[in-house]
Write an enzyme that holds these catalytic residues in place. Structure first.
Site, PDB file in Angstrom:
ATOM      1  CE  LYS A  94       7.127   6.596  -0.261  1.00 39.44           C
ATOM      2  NZ  LYS A  94       6.902   5.611   0.809  1.00 39.44           N
ATOM      3  CG  ASP A 126       4.032   4.429  -0.974  1.00 42.34           C
ATOM      4  OD1 ASP A 126       4.381   4.234   0.196  1.00 42.34           O
ATOM      5  OD2 ASP A 126       3.087   5.212  -1.248  1.00 42.34           O
TER       6      ASP A 126
HETATM    7  N1  LIG Z   1       3.917  -0.952   0.556  1.00 45.08           N
HETATM    8  C1  LIG Z   1       4.723  -0.782   1.588  1.00 45.08           C
HETATM    9  O1  LIG Z   1       5.647  -1.567   1.819  1.00 45.08           O
HETATM   10  C2  LIG Z   1       4.528   0.361   2.512  1.00 45.08           C
HETATM   11  C3  LIG Z   1       3.439   1.194   2.416  1.00 45.08           C
HETATM   12  N2  LIG Z   1       3.235   2.144   3.374  1.00 45.08           N
HETATM   13  C4  LIG Z   1       2.070   3.011   3.316  1.00 45.08           C
HETATM   14  O2  LIG Z   1       0.883   2.227   3.442  1.00 45.08           O
HETATM   15  C5  LIG Z   1      -0.194   2.877   2.758  1.00 45.08           C
HETATM   16  C6  LIG Z   1      -0.820   1.910   1.783  1.00 45.08           C
HETATM   17  O3  LIG Z   1       0.153   1.506   0.824  1.00 45.08           O
HETATM   18  P1  LIG Z   1       0.037   0.159  -0.011  1.00 45.08           P
HETATM   19  O4  LIG Z   1      -0.831  -0.803   0.696  1.00 45.08           O
HETATM   20  O5  LIG Z   1       1.410  -0.217  -0.384  1.00 45.08           O
HETATM   21  O6  LIG Z   1      -0.678   0.683  -1.329  1.00 45.08           O
HETATM   22  P2  LIG Z   1      -1.732  -0.070  -2.275  1.00 45.08           P
HETATM   23  O7  LIG Z   1      -1.750   0.708  -3.527  1.00 45.08           O
HETATM   24  O8  LIG Z   1      -1.428  -1.533  -2.320  1.00 45.08           O
HETATM   25  O9  LIG Z   1      -3.093   0.095  -1.483  1.00 45.08           O
HETATM   26  C7  LIG Z   1      -3.620   1.351  -1.168  1.00 45.08           C
HETATM   27  C8  LIG Z   1      -4.997   1.149  -0.585  1.00 45.08           C
HETATM   28  O10 LIG Z   1      -5.446   2.386  -0.055  1.00 45.08           O
HETATM   29  C9  LIG Z   1      -6.703   2.692  -0.613  1.00 45.08           C
HETATM   30  N3  LIG Z   1      -6.763   4.149  -0.784  1.00 45.08           N
HETATM   31  C10 LIG Z   1      -5.875   4.948  -1.439  1.00 45.08           C
HETATM   32  N4  LIG Z   1      -6.295   6.217  -1.406  1.00 45.08           N
HETATM   33  C11 LIG Z   1      -7.453   6.197  -0.709  1.00 45.08           C
HETATM   34  C12 LIG Z   1      -8.368   7.197  -0.319  1.00 45.08           C
HETATM   35  N5  LIG Z   1      -8.168   8.480  -0.666  1.00 45.08           N
HETATM   36  N6  LIG Z   1      -9.433   6.814   0.427  1.00 45.08           N
HETATM   37  C13 LIG Z   1      -9.634   5.515   0.774  1.00 45.08           C
HETATM   38  N7  LIG Z   1      -8.802   4.528   0.411  1.00 45.08           N
HETATM   39  C14 LIG Z   1      -7.744   4.872  -0.302  1.00 45.08           C
HETATM   40  C15 LIG Z   1      -6.740   1.984  -1.952  1.00 45.08           C
HETATM   41  O11 LIG Z   1      -8.080   1.736  -2.349  1.00 45.08           O
HETATM   42  C16 LIG Z   1      -6.012   0.701  -1.616  1.00 45.08           C
HETATM   43  O12 LIG Z   1      -6.883  -0.218  -0.987  1.00 45.08           O
HETATM   44  C17 LIG Z   1       0.399   4.145   2.151  1.00 45.08           C
HETATM   45  O13 LIG Z   1       0.253   5.201   3.066  1.00 45.08           O
HETATM   46  C18 LIG Z   1       1.875   3.807   2.042  1.00 45.08           C
HETATM   47  O14 LIG Z   1       2.682   4.960   2.014  1.00 45.08           O
HETATM   48  C19 LIG Z   1       4.072   2.276   4.439  1.00 45.08           C
HETATM   49  C20 LIG Z   1       5.161   1.501   4.567  1.00 45.08           C
HETATM   50  C21 LIG Z   1       5.536   0.540   3.560  1.00 45.08           C
HETATM   51  O1  LIG Z   2      10.741  -0.812   1.118  1.00 50.73           O
HETATM   52  C1  LIG Z   2      11.070   0.333   0.884  1.00 50.73           C
HETATM   53  O2  LIG Z   2      12.150   0.679   0.477  1.00 50.73           O
HETATM   54  C2  LIG Z   2      10.127   1.487   1.061  1.00 50.73           C
HETATM   55  C3  LIG Z   2       8.925   1.270   1.876  1.00 50.73           C
HETATM   56  C4  LIG Z   2       8.210   2.585   1.957  1.00 50.73           C
HETATM   57  O3  LIG Z   2       8.027   3.255   0.961  1.00 50.73           O
HETATM   58  C5  LIG Z   2       7.791   3.093   3.241  1.00 50.73           C
HETATM   59  O4  LIG Z   2       8.313   2.636   4.263  1.00 50.73           O
HETATM   60  O5  LIG Z   2       6.944   4.007   3.277  1.00 50.73           O
END
Ligand SMILES: NC(=O)C1=CN([C@@H]2O[C@H](COP(=O)(O)OP(=O)(O)OC[C@H]3O[C@@H](n4cnc5c(N)ncnc54)[C@H](O)[C@@H]3O)[C@@H](O)[C@H]2O)C=CC1
Ligand SMILES: O=C(O)CCC(=O)C(=O)O
Length: 447
Positions: free
Chosen positions: A127, A167
């Site tokens: 990561k 992420d």
């Molecule tokens: N993008 C991906 O493929 C993956 C993401 N994740 C996890 O999913 C979660 C969201 O990631 P994404 O949707 O990709 O990011 P993103 O940047 O697209 O969205 C993040 C969202 O969380 C909200 N947020 C962030 N910090 C906050 C806080 N302190 N309080 C309230 N809302 C908050 C933001 O306003 C936004 O709506 C993270 O924990 C990430 O590690 C897990 C697996 C894969």
């Molecule tokens: O698609 C990836 O390689 C990473 C996704 C990711 O950051 C996660 O699973 O938390």
């Protein structure tokens, strides 16, 4: 209660990694699950597999200087933690958020080892990210930051070495800038070096949707295992980013009603079900705040500023924003409101106390390393397509994702049964994810 050998390993982790609370939390959750495995497999302890898994193979920290639109110079810190490559090249996203420091990157990298193992695909765990805050920055500023970040990172990554993705704060726009700079400084069109790419330059169908869709498929399986379904159920989702939006989309396609979502300014309650076209327009096109959603939706929705979405009553809760966002008090309130299933779209959004509340109340609880594994699994499918210079259809890719999520679900339950903890998805995911990595490490010798 930790097994004595594991308690001593955990003490050592605390001692060697001071001040990294999120990393400690992620390690403790895994160690609490794997005690019974050591009884059956003394060879793991003899070879110090657990001590080795808790120590990253490599940690890279670097300076990222960049210039804003007014010509002012900024210095951020970049990170890549290459945690474990027993199963394949390091694989895991990049997070751009002001809260990023080594402890966050290590917790995420540690989780990634077991998540990636659970997918059954050949990917190790890593990561990275930066304390850069993209909020309020122009696209040109984001581009300059990404170019500077990659000007250092490029020497550490490669399709057979380490393959980043997105992420929090890193979506398709940032991946494009990062890949563009990698291509420029290396003079190589190495598509498989990064995933989450746009479809016009080597991206894969369904990668954008995969984490959210996968999480919804996982809950569909959890509900089926309880003899029920999404049909007509009230669902609350936190966040309104990549994971949240596509979670909501697939939940609605599967018959659930997503009545709430949030961002860091508050939450929206929309009893008729979130209007996804409007949400996507505001969040993905305009990059605006959620109060705009309520204002445009009219009387159907209300915006509640500064409050947690977990005060909304729901039958299914899908935290999809950030770590430690559900406290034990939130969990108690969700249980009182009739919640029967919780699945972590985000990484470690549920505090340890909240997990206990859910499990004690008989709520089906899907931990992130299982429930949100669809994103990284589809990244591995993107790598397969890049390696064979092929591209699959949306329907075929979505079916692969659905099958992978059903398989992870079933293995969690089977493993939990085998180790005498029926219905405990946390134990099932940790044990199953751990064993595949441990067996590979044993085979590879002392490395
Ligand atoms: N993008 C991906 O493929 C993956 C993401 N994740 C996890 O999913 C979660 C969201 O990631 P994404 O949707 O990709 O990011 P993103 O940047 O697209 O969205 C993040 C969202 O969380 C909200 N947020 C962030 N910090 C906050 C806080 N302190 N309080 C309230 N809302 C908050 C933001 O306003 C936004 O709506 C993270 O924990 C990430 O590690 C897990 C697996 C894969
Ligand atoms: O698609 C990836 O390689 C990473 C996704 C990711 O950051 C996660 O699973 O938390």
């Amino acid at each position: 209660m930790l097994h004595a050998k594991l308690a001593s390993i955990y003490d050592n982790v605390l001692h060697r990694n001071p001040g990294e609370a999120e990393f400690h939390q992620a390690v403790l959750e895994v160690l609490e699950s794997i005690g019974p495995v050591l009884g059956k497999h003394p060879e793991y302890a003899e070879s110090k597999i657990i001590e080795r898994i808790c120590e990253p193979e490599r940690q890279i920290i670097f300076r990222v200087p960049w210039e804003d639109d007014r010509g002012e110079v900024h210095i951020n810190r970049g990170f890549r933690v290459e945690f474990n490559s027993a199963l394949g090249p390091y694989k895991g996203g990049l997070r751009f958020h002001p809260s990023v420091y080594l402890g966050i990157v290590k917790f995420l990298g540690f989780e990634q080892i077991f998540k990636n193992s659970l997918t059954g695909l050949p990917i190790g765990g890593g990561k990275g990210g930066s304390d850069f805050d993209p909020k309020g920055r122009s696209s040109r500023e984001v581009m300059r930051f990404c170019q500077s970040f990659m000007t250092e990172l490029y020497r550490h990554i490669g399709e057979h070495t380490d393959v980043p993705a997105g992420d929090i704060g890193v979506g398709q726009r940032e991946i494009g800038y990062l890949f563009g700079q990698y291509k420029r400084v290396t003079n190589r069109y190495e598509s498989g070096v990064i995933t989450g790419k746009g479809l016009s330059y080597g991206g894969a169908q369904v990668r954008t949707e995969a984490t959210g869709y996968g999480c919804a498929f996982f809950v569909d399986e959890m509900l089926r295992a309880r003899g029920t379904s999404f049909d007509g159920r009230r669902v609350a989702v936190s966040g309104s980013g990549n994971v949240a939006v596509y979670t909501a989309e697939k939940v609605q396609q599967l018959g659930g009603i997503v009545v709430a979502c949030s961002d860091s300014s508050g939450y929206v309650l929309d009893e008729k079900g979130i209007d996804l076209d409007l949400l996507k327009q505001i969040k993905q096109v305009e990059r605006g705040r959620l109060d705009v959603y309520a204002a445009r939706r009219g009387t159907e929705a209300v915006f509640v500023p500064g409050r947690s979405v977990w005060e909304v009553s729901c039958e299914v809760a899908m935290p999809s924003a950030t770590q430690n966002e559900i406290s034990a008090a939130d969990a108690e309130s969700l249980v009182r409101s009739g919640c029967i299933a919780v699945a972590e779209g985000a990484n470690m959004p549920t505090t340890p106390g909240a997990i206990r509340v859910f499990q004690d109340a008989g709520v089906s609880f899907g931990p992130g390393k299982a429930a949100n594994a669809g994103g990284v699994a589809t990244s591995a499918l993107e790598m397969q397509q890049n390696a064979s210079r092929d591209s699959w259809t949306f329907e075929f890719s979505e079916q692969r994702l659905r099958d992978i999520m059903a398989d992870i679900h079933d293995r969690c339950l089977l493993t939990a049964d085998e180790y005498g903890m029926p219905g405990n998805y946390v134990a099932g995911a940790n044990i199953d994810g751990f064993k595949r990595v441990a067996d590979a490490m044993l085979s590879l010798g002392l490395i």
